[in-house]
Scaffold this motif. Sequence first.
Motif, PDB file in Angstrom:
ATOM      1  N   ALA A   1      57.968   9.874  -1.966  1.00 43.24           N
ATOM      2  CA  ALA A   1      58.414   9.904  -2.649  1.00 43.24           C
ATOM      3  C   ALA A   1      57.680  11.395  -2.713  1.00 43.24           C
ATOM      4  CB  ALA A   1      58.511   9.042  -4.100  1.00 43.24           C
ATOM      5  N   GLN A   2      56.395  11.148  -3.274  1.00 42.23           N
ATOM      6  CA  GLN A   2      55.393  11.935  -3.796  1.00 42.23           C
ATOM      7  C   GLN A   2      55.404  13.294  -3.213  1.00 42.23           C
ATOM      8  OE1 GLN A   2      54.294  12.519  -6.588  1.00 42.23           O
ATOM      9  NE2 GLN A   2      54.201  10.897  -7.717  1.00 42.23           N
ATOM     10  N   MET A   3      54.901  13.042  -1.461  1.00 42.81           N
ATOM     11  CA  MET A   3      55.291  13.368  -0.441  1.00 42.81           C
ATOM     12  C   MET A   3      55.912  14.649  -0.289  1.00 42.81           C
ATOM     13  SD  MET A   3      54.543  13.114   3.830  1.00 42.81           S
ATOM     14  CE  MET A   3      55.747  12.089   4.070  1.00 42.81           C
ATOM     15  N   LYS A   4      57.889  14.137  -1.052  1.00 44.24           N
ATOM     16  CA  LYS A   4      58.484  15.615  -0.680  1.00 44.24           C
ATOM     17  C   LYS A   4      58.493  15.607  -1.756  1.00 44.24           C
ATOM     18  CE  LYS A   4      61.599  11.204   0.680  1.00 44.24           C
ATOM     19  NZ  LYS A   4      62.372  10.142   0.366  1.00 44.24           N
ATOM     20  N   HIS A   5      57.330  16.208  -2.253  1.00 43.84           N
ATOM     21  CA  HIS A   5      57.598  16.889  -4.142  1.00 43.84           C
ATOM     22  C   HIS A   5      56.696  17.105  -4.270  1.00 43.84           C
ATOM     23  CE1 HIS A   5      62.383  15.233  -4.500  1.00 43.84           C
ATOM     24  NE2 HIS A   5      61.431  14.262  -4.531  1.00 43.84           N
ATOM     25  N   LEU A   6      55.786  17.474  -3.519  1.00 41.95           N
ATOM     26  CA  LEU A   6      54.327  18.324  -3.980  1.00 41.95           C
ATOM     27  C   LEU A   6      54.479  19.597  -4.339  1.00 41.95           C
ATOM     28  CD1 LEU A   6      51.778  16.994  -0.401  1.00 41.95           C
ATOM     29  CD2 LEU A   6      52.222  16.029  -3.552  1.00 41.95           C
ATOM     30  N   LYS A   7      53.600  19.984  -5.342  1.00 41.07           N
ATOM     31  CA  LYS A   7      53.936  21.920  -5.277  1.00 41.07           C
ATOM     32  C   LYS A   7      52.435  21.933  -5.830  1.00 41.07           C
ATOM     33  CE  LYS A   7      57.599  21.526  -5.297  1.00 41.07           C
ATOM     34  NZ  LYS A   7      59.052  22.450  -5.046  1.00 41.07           N
TER      35      LYS A   7
ATOM     36  N   MET B   1      47.880  -6.627 -15.542  1.00 41.57           N
ATOM     37  CA  MET B   1      49.167  -5.981 -14.865  1.00 41.57           C
ATOM     38  C   MET B   1      49.228  -6.530 -13.661  1.00 41.57           C
ATOM     39  SD  MET B   1      48.810  -1.881 -14.573  1.00 41.57           S
ATOM     40  CE  MET B   1      49.447  -1.741 -16.426  1.00 41.57           C
ATOM     41  N   ASN B   2      50.630  -7.026 -13.303  1.00 36.71           N
ATOM     42  CA  ASN B   2      50.703  -7.036 -11.929  1.00 36.71           C
ATOM     43  C   ASN B   2      50.181  -6.172 -10.490  1.00 36.71           C
ATOM     44  OD1 ASN B   2      51.578  -9.484 -11.954  1.00 36.71           O
ATOM     45  ND2 ASN B   2      53.779  -8.905 -12.205  1.00 36.71           N
ATOM     46  N   GLN B   3      49.497  -6.532  -9.524  1.00 33.71           N
ATOM     47  CA  GLN B   3      48.766  -6.027  -8.347  1.00 33.71           C
ATOM     48  C   GLN B   3      50.290  -4.870  -7.630  1.00 33.71           C
ATOM     49  OE1 GLN B   3      46.336  -3.989  -8.409  1.00 33.71           O
ATOM     50  NE2 GLN B   3      45.397  -4.143  -6.213  1.00 33.71           N
ATOM     51  N   PRO B   4      50.385  -3.671  -8.070  1.00 34.52           N
ATOM     52  CA  PRO B   4      51.434  -3.814  -6.759  1.00 34.52           C
ATOM     53  C   PRO B   4      51.429  -3.801  -5.010  1.00 34.52           C
ATOM     54  CG  PRO B   4      49.891  -1.141  -7.208  1.00 34.52           C
ATOM     55  CD  PRO B   4      49.234  -2.720  -7.615  1.00 34.52           C
ATOM     56  N   SER B   5      52.416  -3.743  -4.446  1.00 34.14           N
ATOM     57  CA  SER B   5      52.077  -4.760  -3.060  1.00 34.14           C
ATOM     58  C   SER B   5      52.239  -2.938  -2.586  1.00 34.14           C
ATOM     59  CB  SER B   5      53.288  -5.314  -2.551  1.00 34.14           C
ATOM     60  OG  SER B   5      54.368  -3.973  -2.592  1.00 34.14           O
ATOM     61  N   VAL B   6      51.398  -3.235  -1.117  1.00 36.01           N
ATOM     62  CA  VAL B   6      51.186  -2.583  -0.520  1.00 36.01           C
ATOM     63  C   VAL B   6      52.473  -1.603   0.391  1.00 36.01           C
ATOM     64  CG1 VAL B   6      51.063  -1.336   2.102  1.00 36.01           C
ATOM     65  CG2 VAL B   6      48.982  -3.210   1.739  1.00 36.01           C
ATOM     66  N   GLU B   7      53.531  -2.244  -0.031  1.00 27.20           N
ATOM     67  CA  GLU B   7      54.821  -1.404   0.798  1.00 27.20           C
ATOM     68  C   GLU B   7      55.471  -0.675  -0.910  1.00 27.20           C
ATOM     69  OE1 GLU B   7      54.799  -5.293   3.117  1.00 27.20           O
ATOM     70  OE2 GLU B   7      54.773  -5.007   0.888  1.00 27.20           O
ATOM     71  N   LYS B   8      54.994  -1.265  -1.679  1.00 27.94           N
ATOM     72  CA  LYS B   8      55.608  -0.869  -3.302  1.00 27.94           C
ATOM     73  C   LYS B   8      54.682   1.022  -3.158  1.00 27.94           C
ATOM     74  CE  LYS B   8      56.544   0.713  -6.790  1.00 27.94           C
ATOM     75  NZ  LYS B   8      57.993   1.223  -7.112  1.00 27.94           N
TER      76      LYS B   8
ATOM     77  N   ILE C   1      53.781   2.297  -0.235  1.00 31.21           N
ATOM     78  CA  ILE C   1      54.118   2.955   0.353  1.00 31.21           C
ATOM     79  C   ILE C   1      54.995   3.858  -0.153  1.00 31.21           C
ATOM     80  CG2 ILE C   1      55.414   2.914   2.257  1.00 31.21           C
ATOM     81  CD1 ILE C   1      53.918   0.910   3.329  1.00 31.21           C
ATOM     82  N   GLU C   2      56.007   3.259  -0.108  1.00 28.87           N
ATOM     83  CA  GLU C   2      57.395   3.970  -0.923  1.00 28.87           C
ATOM     84  C   GLU C   2      56.683   5.001  -1.857  1.00 28.87           C
ATOM     85  OE1 GLU C   2      60.677   3.517  -0.225  1.00 28.87           O
ATOM     86  OE2 GLU C   2      59.525   2.116   1.134  1.00 28.87           O
ATOM     87  N   GLN C   3      54.996   5.044  -3.042  1.00 26.74           N
ATOM     88  CA  GLN C   3      55.058   6.208  -3.491  1.00 26.74           C
ATOM     89  C   GLN C   3      54.685   7.383  -3.209  1.00 26.74           C
ATOM     90  OE1 GLN C   3      52.238   3.939  -6.682  1.00 26.74           O
ATOM     91  NE2 GLN C   3      53.605   3.102  -7.974  1.00 26.74           N
ATOM     92  N   VAL C   4      53.424   6.587  -2.242  1.00 24.96           N
ATOM     93  CA  VAL C   4      53.041   7.732  -1.148  1.00 24.96           C
ATOM     94  C   VAL C   4      54.434   8.525  -1.017  1.00 24.96           C
ATOM     95  CG1 VAL C   4      51.498   8.558   0.554  1.00 24.96           C
ATOM     96  CG2 VAL C   4      50.883   6.901  -1.241  1.00 24.96           C
TER      97      VAL C   4
ATOM     98  N   LYS D   1      41.837   3.211  -2.890  1.00 23.02           N
ATOM     99  CA  LYS D   1      41.336   4.148  -3.964  1.00 23.02           C
ATOM    100  C   LYS D   1      41.936   4.915  -4.607  1.00 23.02           C
ATOM    101  CE  LYS D   1      37.804  -0.274  -4.310  1.00 23.02           C
ATOM    102  NZ  LYS D   1      36.586  -0.568  -3.954  1.00 23.02           N
ATOM    103  N   GLN D   2      42.016   5.955  -3.983  1.00 19.62           N
ATOM    104  CA  GLN D   2      42.076   7.476  -3.618  1.00 19.62           C
ATOM    105  C   GLN D   2      43.547   7.264  -3.991  1.00 19.62           C
ATOM    106  OE1 GLN D   2      40.325  10.419  -4.468  1.00 19.62           O
ATOM    107  NE2 GLN D   2      38.547   8.814  -3.695  1.00 19.62           N
ATOM    108  N   ILE D   3      44.698   6.927  -4.323  1.00 19.40           N
ATOM    109  CA  ILE D   3      45.866   6.700  -4.566  1.00 19.40           C
ATOM    110  C   ILE D   3      47.007   6.661  -6.096  1.00 19.40           C
ATOM    111  CG2 ILE D   3      48.113   6.116  -3.826  1.00 19.40           C
ATOM    112  CD1 ILE D   3      47.423   5.397  -0.442  1.00 19.40           C
ATOM    113  N   ASP D   4      46.644   7.845  -6.843  1.00 16.74           N
ATOM    114  CA  ASP D   4      46.730   7.289  -8.567  1.00 16.74           C
ATOM    115  C   ASP D   4      48.172   6.232  -8.465  1.00 16.74           C
ATOM    116  OD1 ASP D   4      48.755   8.824  -8.072  1.00 16.74           O
ATOM    117  OD2 ASP D   4      47.619  10.520  -8.640  1.00 16.74           O
ATOM    118  N   ALA D   5      48.420   6.337  -9.677  1.00 12.81           N
ATOM    119  CA  ALA D   5      49.699   5.281 -10.156  1.00 12.81           C
ATOM    120  C   ALA D   5      51.002   6.246  -9.771  1.00 12.81           C
ATOM    121  CB  ALA D   5      49.538   5.013 -11.327  1.00 12.81           C
ATOM    122  N   ASN D   6      51.090   6.963  -9.305  1.00  8.39           N
ATOM    123  CA  ASN D   6      52.124   7.991  -8.763  1.00  8.39           C
ATOM    124  C   ASN D   6      52.180   7.530  -7.366  1.00  8.39           C
ATOM    125  OD1 ASN D   6      52.981   7.981 -11.941  1.00  8.39           O
ATOM    126  ND2 ASN D   6      52.145   9.787 -11.790  1.00  8.39           N
ATOM    127  N   GLY D   7      51.455   7.208  -7.353  1.00  9.50           N
ATOM    128  CA  GLY D   7      51.553   7.752  -5.626  1.00  9.50           C
ATOM    129  C   GLY D   7      51.199   9.132  -4.080  1.00  9.50           C
TER     130      GLY D   7
END
Length: 354
Positions: free
Chosen positions: A15-21, A1-8, A10-13, A301-307
């Motif tokens: 996106a998740q911030m906007k929709h936290l519950k 599996m390819n390692q995601p880029s830092v930019e990727k 960032i986008e995930q983080v 390492k504390q950022i999961d696969a969904n951001g």
Amino acid sequence: MNQPSVEKVIEQVIAQMKHLKSPIEETCPIGIVSMDNWEWPQGVGLHSMYLYYRSTKRMEILQELVEWYDGQMVKGLPPKNVNTMCPMLTLTYLYEETGREDYLALCREWVGYVMKEMPRTEEGGIQHVVSGQLNEGELWDDTLYMTVLFIARMGVIVKEDSLVQESIRQFLLHLKYLTDRRTGLFFHGWTFQGRHHFAEALWARGNSWYTAGLVDYLDMVTLPDGVKSVLLTALESQVRTLANLQSAEGMWHTLLNDQTSYVETSATAAFAYGILKAIRKGYLSTEFMDTGIKAWHAVVKQIDANGIVRGVSYGTGMGRTLQEYKDIPICPMPYGQSMALLMLVEGLEHQLTL
């Protein structure tokens, strides 16, 4: 599996911030998890979004920020206090970006409240009034980030030196009463009623508001050399102790000097951001580079696969016992996402990779 880029990531983080519950029952009068509300965590998140926009010039981010503020203004803003003041910081930047007079008028109204009506402690400190709690006679380290940065920005925008001077006074006064002279760290709070530091908690996130906030404060204002020196030597003293307290994996404990307290991600991210930016700006020696980079990788390492940024503690009031800090629940929070965002973007400046 390819390692995601830092930019990727960032986008995930983002996106998740906007929709936290909230996965827990909230205890704050105004919800502090969802970005639908106006409180200090949302303010921290908005500031990180703006700084990311400024770094990338992506107009869709600016538009999202404008839409957020416009929606809140239609809905109606909450009562003014130290914490609800936090979103005003980003609004000062949006005024500059858009030239909208209604944004400036709102900023003038809120800073006018701070200067003329907000409760003060002895010696003119900003009393840490929050939603539902007056906290009479109390100074908290959170105040510098939540309100004082906004005061400084307004001084620059409206060209009123008295506001810049007030920001200086608040920084120095908080250093005077919150600094632990033995360690160079900061106590969470001080009360003039009884004249003590409550539980004498050297709380991680409270400390990190100074580390992360100071490097941005110095971007906002031009300070007299003597004042700047005092603030930066306080930073160096803090970071030197932080380097000695960093855990083997690169994190910091929620009570910095208590290894039986859990490690906490939002503070670690804010420390990493502040340390790395301070080195880049020449405020700190490169001797602390390893500390900052180690923290950067630990947070990644504390950022999961969904951001989603894991290991973040919920909002924390003034603890009367140290155990209260250990008992704060852990759940995703906007400031966890936003401090990770700032840290990741700063990592790009240092060409760090995952």
